[in-house]
Design a protein around this motif. Structure first.
Motif, PDB file in Angstrom:
ATOM      1  N   SER A   1       0.827  -1.202   0.000  1.00 32.99           N
ATOM      2  CA  SER A   1       0.000   0.000   0.000  1.00 32.99           C
ATOM      3  C   SER A   1       0.867   1.260   0.000  1.00 32.99           C
ATOM      4  CB  SER A   1      -0.904   0.008   1.236  1.00 32.99           C
ATOM      5  OG  SER A   1      -0.111   0.112   2.416  1.00 32.99           O
ATOM      6  N   ALA A   2       0.235   2.376  -0.324  1.00 30.81           N
ATOM      7  CA  ALA A   2       0.957   3.649  -0.365  1.00 30.81           C
ATOM      8  C   ALA A   2       1.474   4.036   1.013  1.00 30.81           C
ATOM      9  CB  ALA A   2       0.031   4.736  -0.904  1.00 30.81           C
ATOM     10  N   GLU A   3       0.824   3.537   2.071  1.00 31.24           N
ATOM     11  CA  GLU A   3       1.232   3.884   3.435  1.00 31.24           C
ATOM     12  C   GLU A   3       2.482   3.122   3.887  1.00 31.24           C
ATOM     13  OE1 GLU A   3      -1.767   2.809   2.614  1.00 31.24           O
ATOM     14  OE2 GLU A   3      -3.182   4.441   3.009  1.00 31.24           O
ATOM     15  N   PHE A   4       2.853   2.080   3.135  1.00 26.81           N
ATOM     16  CA  PHE A   4       3.969   1.237   3.552  1.00 26.81           C
ATOM     17  C   PHE A   4       5.292   1.868   3.128  1.00 26.81           C
ATOM     18  CE2 PHE A   4       6.877  -2.389   3.076  1.00 26.81           C
ATOM     19  CZ  PHE A   4       6.720  -2.983   4.319  1.00 26.81           C
ATOM     20  N   ASP A   5       6.200   2.021   4.074  1.00 24.32           N
ATOM     21  CA  ASP A   5       7.506   2.631   3.809  1.00 24.32           C
ATOM     22  C   ASP A   5       8.519   1.520   3.539  1.00 24.32           C
ATOM     23  OD1 ASP A   5       9.878   3.982   3.733  1.00 24.32           O
ATOM     24  OD2 ASP A   5       9.809   4.709   5.807  1.00 24.32           O
ATOM     25  N   ASP A   6       8.920   1.371   2.276  1.00 24.91           N
ATOM     26  CA  ASP A   6       9.836   0.282   1.911  1.00 24.91           C
ATOM     27  C   ASP A   6      11.268   0.760   1.747  1.00 24.91           C
ATOM     28  OD1 ASP A   6       9.721   1.721  -0.408  1.00 24.91           O
ATOM     29  OD2 ASP A   6       9.335   0.000  -1.717  1.00 24.91           O
ATOM     30  N   SER A   7      11.641   1.815   2.482  1.00 26.01           N
ATOM     31  CA  SER A   7      12.963   2.406   2.296  1.00 26.01           C
ATOM     32  C   SER A   7      14.073   1.610   2.982  1.00 26.01           C
ATOM     33  CB  SER A   7      12.980   3.849   2.811  1.00 26.01           C
ATOM     34  OG  SER A   7      12.654   3.897   4.188  1.00 26.01           O
ATOM     35  N   THR A   8      13.733   0.635   3.828  1.00 28.92           N
ATOM     36  CA  THR A   8      14.759  -0.156   4.498  1.00 28.92           C
ATOM     37  C   THR A   8      14.722  -1.595   4.005  1.00 28.92           C
ATOM     38  OG1 THR A   8      13.361  -0.852   6.351  1.00 28.92           O
ATOM     39  CG2 THR A   8      14.494   1.275   6.557  1.00 28.92           C
ATOM     40  N   LEU A   9      15.851  -2.267   4.175  1.00 27.99           N
ATOM     41  CA  LEU A   9      15.948  -3.665   3.767  1.00 27.99           C
ATOM     42  C   LEU A   9      14.961  -4.520   4.555  1.00 27.99           C
ATOM     43  CD1 LEU A   9      17.660  -5.639   1.981  1.00 27.99           C
ATOM     44  CD2 LEU A   9      19.077  -6.003   4.016  1.00 27.99           C
ATOM     45  N   HIS A  10      14.840  -4.264   5.853  1.00 24.36           N
ATOM     46  CA  HIS A  10      13.945  -5.070   6.676  1.00 24.36           C
ATOM     47  C   HIS A  10      12.494  -4.865   6.276  1.00 24.36           C
ATOM     48  CE1 HIS A  10      12.118  -6.362  10.703  1.00 24.36           C
ATOM     49  NE2 HIS A  10      12.660  -7.430  10.174  1.00 24.36           N
ATOM     50  N   ALA A  11      12.122  -3.644   5.939  1.00 26.65           N
ATOM     51  CA  ALA A  11      10.752  -3.395   5.495  1.00 26.65           C
ATOM     52  C   ALA A  11      10.453  -4.184   4.223  1.00 26.65           C
ATOM     53  CB  ALA A  11      10.534  -1.902   5.262  1.00 26.65           C
ATOM     54  N   ARG A  12      11.411  -4.199   3.326  1.00 29.74           N
ATOM     55  CA  ARG A  12      11.191  -4.956   2.083  1.00 29.74           C
ATOM     56  C   ARG A  12      11.137  -6.455   2.363  1.00 29.74           C
ATOM     57  NH1 ARG A  12      14.742  -0.944   0.478  1.00 29.74           N
ATOM     58  NH2 ARG A  12      16.570  -2.314   0.293  1.00 29.74           N
ATOM     59  N   PHE A  13      11.874  -6.904   3.386  1.00 35.35           N
ATOM     60  CA  PHE A  13      11.771  -8.305   3.769  1.00 35.35           C
ATOM     61  C   PHE A  13      10.377  -8.619   4.303  1.00 35.35           C
ATOM     62  CE2 PHE A  13      11.872 -11.363   7.309  1.00 35.35           C
ATOM     63  CZ  PHE A  13      12.124 -12.506   6.565  1.00 35.35           C
ATOM     64  N   LEU A  14       9.815  -7.730   5.122  1.00 38.52           N
ATOM     65  CA  LEU A  14       8.463  -7.952   5.641  1.00 38.52           C
ATOM     66  C   LEU A  14       7.449  -7.997   4.507  1.00 38.52           C
ATOM     67  CD1 LEU A  14       8.523  -5.677   8.812  1.00 38.52           C
ATOM     68  CD2 LEU A  14       8.631  -8.178   8.725  1.00 38.52           C
ATOM     69  N   ARG A  15       7.654  -7.163   3.489  1.00 34.19           N
ATOM     70  CA  ARG A  15       6.755  -7.202   2.326  1.00 34.19           C
ATOM     71  C   ARG A  15       6.908  -8.540   1.600  1.00 34.19           C
ATOM     72  NH1 ARG A  15       7.170  -2.286  -1.686  1.00 34.19           N
ATOM     73  NH2 ARG A  15       9.178  -3.269  -2.159  1.00 34.19           N
ATOM     74  N   TYR A  16       8.125  -9.065   1.543  1.00 33.43           N
ATOM     75  CA  TYR A  16       8.362 -10.380   0.943  1.00 33.43           C
ATOM     76  C   TYR A  16       7.694 -11.472   1.777  1.00 33.43           C
ATOM     77  CZ  TYR A  16      10.981 -14.634  -0.246  1.00 33.43           C
ATOM     78  OH  TYR A  16      11.328 -15.913  -0.591  1.00 33.43           O
ATOM     79  N   ALA A  17       7.774 -11.341   3.113  1.00 45.16           N
ATOM     80  CA  ALA A  17       7.272 -12.392   3.998  1.00 45.16           C
ATOM     81  C   ALA A  17       5.754 -12.449   4.037  1.00 45.16           C
ATOM     82  CB  ALA A  17       7.828 -12.172   5.413  1.00 45.16           C
ATOM     83  N   TRP A  18       5.099 -11.311   3.948  1.00 48.07           N
ATOM     84  CA  TRP A  18       3.649 -11.253   4.174  1.00 48.07           C
ATOM     85  C   TRP A  18       2.851 -12.190   3.260  1.00 48.07           C
ATOM     86  CZ3 TRP A  18       0.123 -10.713   7.489  1.00 48.07           C
ATOM     87  CH2 TRP A  18      -1.183 -10.378   7.142  1.00 48.07           C
ATOM     88  N   PRO A  19       3.093 -12.233   1.949  1.00 43.16           N
ATOM     89  CA  PRO A  19       2.312 -13.165   1.110  1.00 43.16           C
ATOM     90  C   PRO A  19       2.565 -14.628   1.436  1.00 43.16           C
ATOM     91  CG  PRO A  19       3.364 -11.473  -0.245  1.00 43.16           C
ATOM     92  CD  PRO A  19       3.975 -11.389   1.117  1.00 43.16           C
ATOM     93  N   ARG A  20       3.552 -14.896   2.286  1.00 44.29           N
ATOM     94  CA  ARG A  20       3.855 -16.273   2.652  1.00 44.29           C
ATOM     95  C   ARG A  20       3.251 -16.657   3.997  1.00 44.29           C
ATOM     96  NH1 ARG A  20       6.967 -13.968  -0.714  1.00 44.29           N
ATOM     97  NH2 ARG A  20       7.986 -15.165  -2.372  1.00 44.29           N
ATOM     98  N   PHE A  21       2.535 -15.715   4.637  1.00 50.84           N
ATOM     99  CA  PHE A  21       1.799 -16.063   5.848  1.00 50.84           C
ATOM    100  C   PHE A  21       0.653 -16.998   5.464  1.00 50.84           C
ATOM    101  CE2 PHE A  21       4.350 -13.100   7.939  1.00 50.84           C
ATOM    102  CZ  PHE A  21       4.019 -13.005   9.279  1.00 50.84           C
ATOM    103  N   PRO A  22       0.321 -17.979   6.304  1.00 47.69           N
ATOM    104  CA  PRO A  22      -0.610 -19.040   5.891  1.00 47.69           C
ATOM    105  C   PRO A  22      -1.952 -18.557   5.346  1.00 47.69           C
ATOM    106  CG  PRO A  22       0.506 -19.679   7.899  1.00 47.69           C
ATOM    107  CD  PRO A  22       0.922 -18.264   7.624  1.00 47.69           C
TER     108      PRO A  22
END
Length: 458
Positions: free
Chosen positions: A242-263
């Motif tokens: 979403s537009a509200e999500f701040d993906d400026s850090t490596l960890h934030a981008r990792f969380l974005r990667y992880a989220w679609p893999r939540f059950p």
């Protein structure tokens, strides 16, 4: 450190809590040959090891076996057992790394600075009265998030300021393999600990968890959850894009990667693989009418292309006007049939628009996750309204997400998506109360086993 070494380190490094994260100092008594060697301050602790500061006079050597290591916090022994010296640093600030041989340190027994068993302070006065082990579990999950961010940054620093997309994906894929069991396990434990809370405690727990975890879970502004009844669960996978999500850090981008893999999110994303089965009965008809409630990405547009030239009149009903306006151009662009045969409309948050007197009945009606946003009374009204729009032998398939501990707790307590979960017995009871005069009524799991499907033939 190259990429291979960095990702290997992800697998091998346990979660560590620094002394600064503890509510009280952790001290370590060492025993060798049946005699006490001395007392050391703990620098950091993981489930399987310790970092300790060594007094100048304390004799240790690499590979040395210790009969017993006794960890104490506030005078209480929190762990004890044999250990081996696996790292030793001499000099003005002597320190050693110990590997615990007889089991592991249960990190939940340690008192942490925020939300710890020793400190009842919570985000609100009501949260301060919540069970101490629940608050400690929230704190531990926050520690895990902050630790994973720190380690990703440290382990990839030598690869440059910004990894290439291919490098990021390789690092994230490997890190997720060892991060997910810990993170999802911690969330599952929080789900279990929350099961015994009453309604008032649940509200305090949501405020406390959101206060402590929201910024770490969803960097940037955490979007407000949708209104009751208007939940489009197809939007769940997009929360971290979403537009509200701040993906400026490596960890934030990792969380974005992880989220679609939540059950539970994986369940939603899996729908295009099984929705096509609903169209099989239409293949023998020269034409068909289909109604989709909360269409999301509209996988049915692809299905129309596979019907071999048969005419399909398709109606897509979306509750949220903004979402409808955003998606409709794409739907129409992908539509290969006559423009007049694709209808896009709205519906009330908890029901359906009034039936048109000359509305032609439908051959197929479905809404893969539509029931999750509705209380029982609203769900009954929607099912009745949709059933009345079916032609004889027409089929209605409606889905309801079920409880999945890790995703459910995170959605409810941190992100605020308060869905109405129904398992097969609950959905079967709801359908039975409708007393539909149907040819067939079946209730069962979807192919992922994490959602329940109501399948009705008129």
């Amino acid at each position: 450190m190259n990429l291979a070494v960095a990702t290997l380190a992800f697998r091998q490094r346990p979660m560590r809590l620094a002394a600064a994260d503890l509510a009280a100092p952790l001290r370590c008594r060492l025993f060798h040959g049946g005699d006490p060697l001395g007392i050391c301050n703990v620098i950091d602790v993981s489930s399987g090891g310790l970092g300790i500061a060594l007094p100048p006079e304390l004799p240790l050597w690499l590979g040395m076996g210790l009969d017993e290591v006794r960890l104490e916090q506030r005078g209480t022994v929190v762990a004890q057992g044999p250990a081996e010296v696996v790292n030793l640093l001499d000099g003005t600030a002597r320190r050693a790394g110990l590997r615990l041989m007889g089991g592991s340190v249960e990190l939940s027994r340690l008192s942490l600075r925020d939300g710890s068993p020793a400190d009842p302070g919570g985000a609100t006065p009501a949260a301060a009265t919540l069970p101490a082990d629940w608050r400690a579990a929230v704190s531990e999950f926050g520690q895990l998030l902050r630790w994973s961010g720190f380690f990703l940054d440290q382990a990839t620093r030598s690869l440059g300021e910004r990894l290439s997309p291919a490098q990021e994906r390789a690092v994230f894929s490997d890190f997720f393999a060892q991060w997910a069991p810990r993170a999802l396990g911690a969330l599952g434990r929080l789900h279990d600990l929350s099961a015994g809370l009453d309604a008032e405690q649940h509200e305090a727990a949501r405020l406390h968890a959101r206060h402590h975890l929201a910024a770490d879970i969803h960097p940037g502004q955490v979007p407000e959850p949708p209104a009751h009844g208007a939940i489009d669960d197809h939007a769940l996978p997009l929360l971290f894009s979403s537009a509200e999500f701040d993906d400026s850090t490596l960890h934030a981008r990792f969380l974005r990667y992880a989220w679609p893999r939540f059950p539970l999110v994986r369940t939603i994303l899996a729908r295009p693989r099984w929705l096509g089965d609903l169209w099989d009965a239409l293949r023998v008809r020269a034409d068909a009418r289909v109604l989709v409630v909360q269409p999301g990405p509209a996988a049915e547009l692809t299905e129309v292309q596979l019907l071999g030239g048969r005419r399909v009149e398709l109606t897509l009903l979306e509750t949220d006007g903004h979402t409808r306006a955003e998606r409709e151009p794409g739907w129409r662009e992908r539509w290969l049939g006559p423009a007049a045969d694709l209808h896009v409309g709205g519906r009330p948050p908890t029901g359906m628009p009034a039936a048109d007197p000359d509305e032609v009945p439908y051959d197929l009606i479905y809404g893969a996750g539509v029931l999750a946003g509705l209380r029982d009374a609203d769900a009954r009204a929607l099912i009745r309204s949709l059933y009345a729009r079916l032609r004889p032998q027409g089929r209605m398939v409606l889905g309801n997400l079920g409880v999945e501990p890790a995703t459910t707790w995170l959605l409810d307590h941190v992100l605020g998506w308060r869905l109405h979960y129904r398992d097969a017995p609950a959905l079967r009871e709801l359908a039975k109360s409708l007393e539909l005069r149907a040819t067939a009524v079946e209730v069962g799991p979807d192919p992922t086993g994490r959602a329940t499907i109501l399948d009705v033939v008129r």
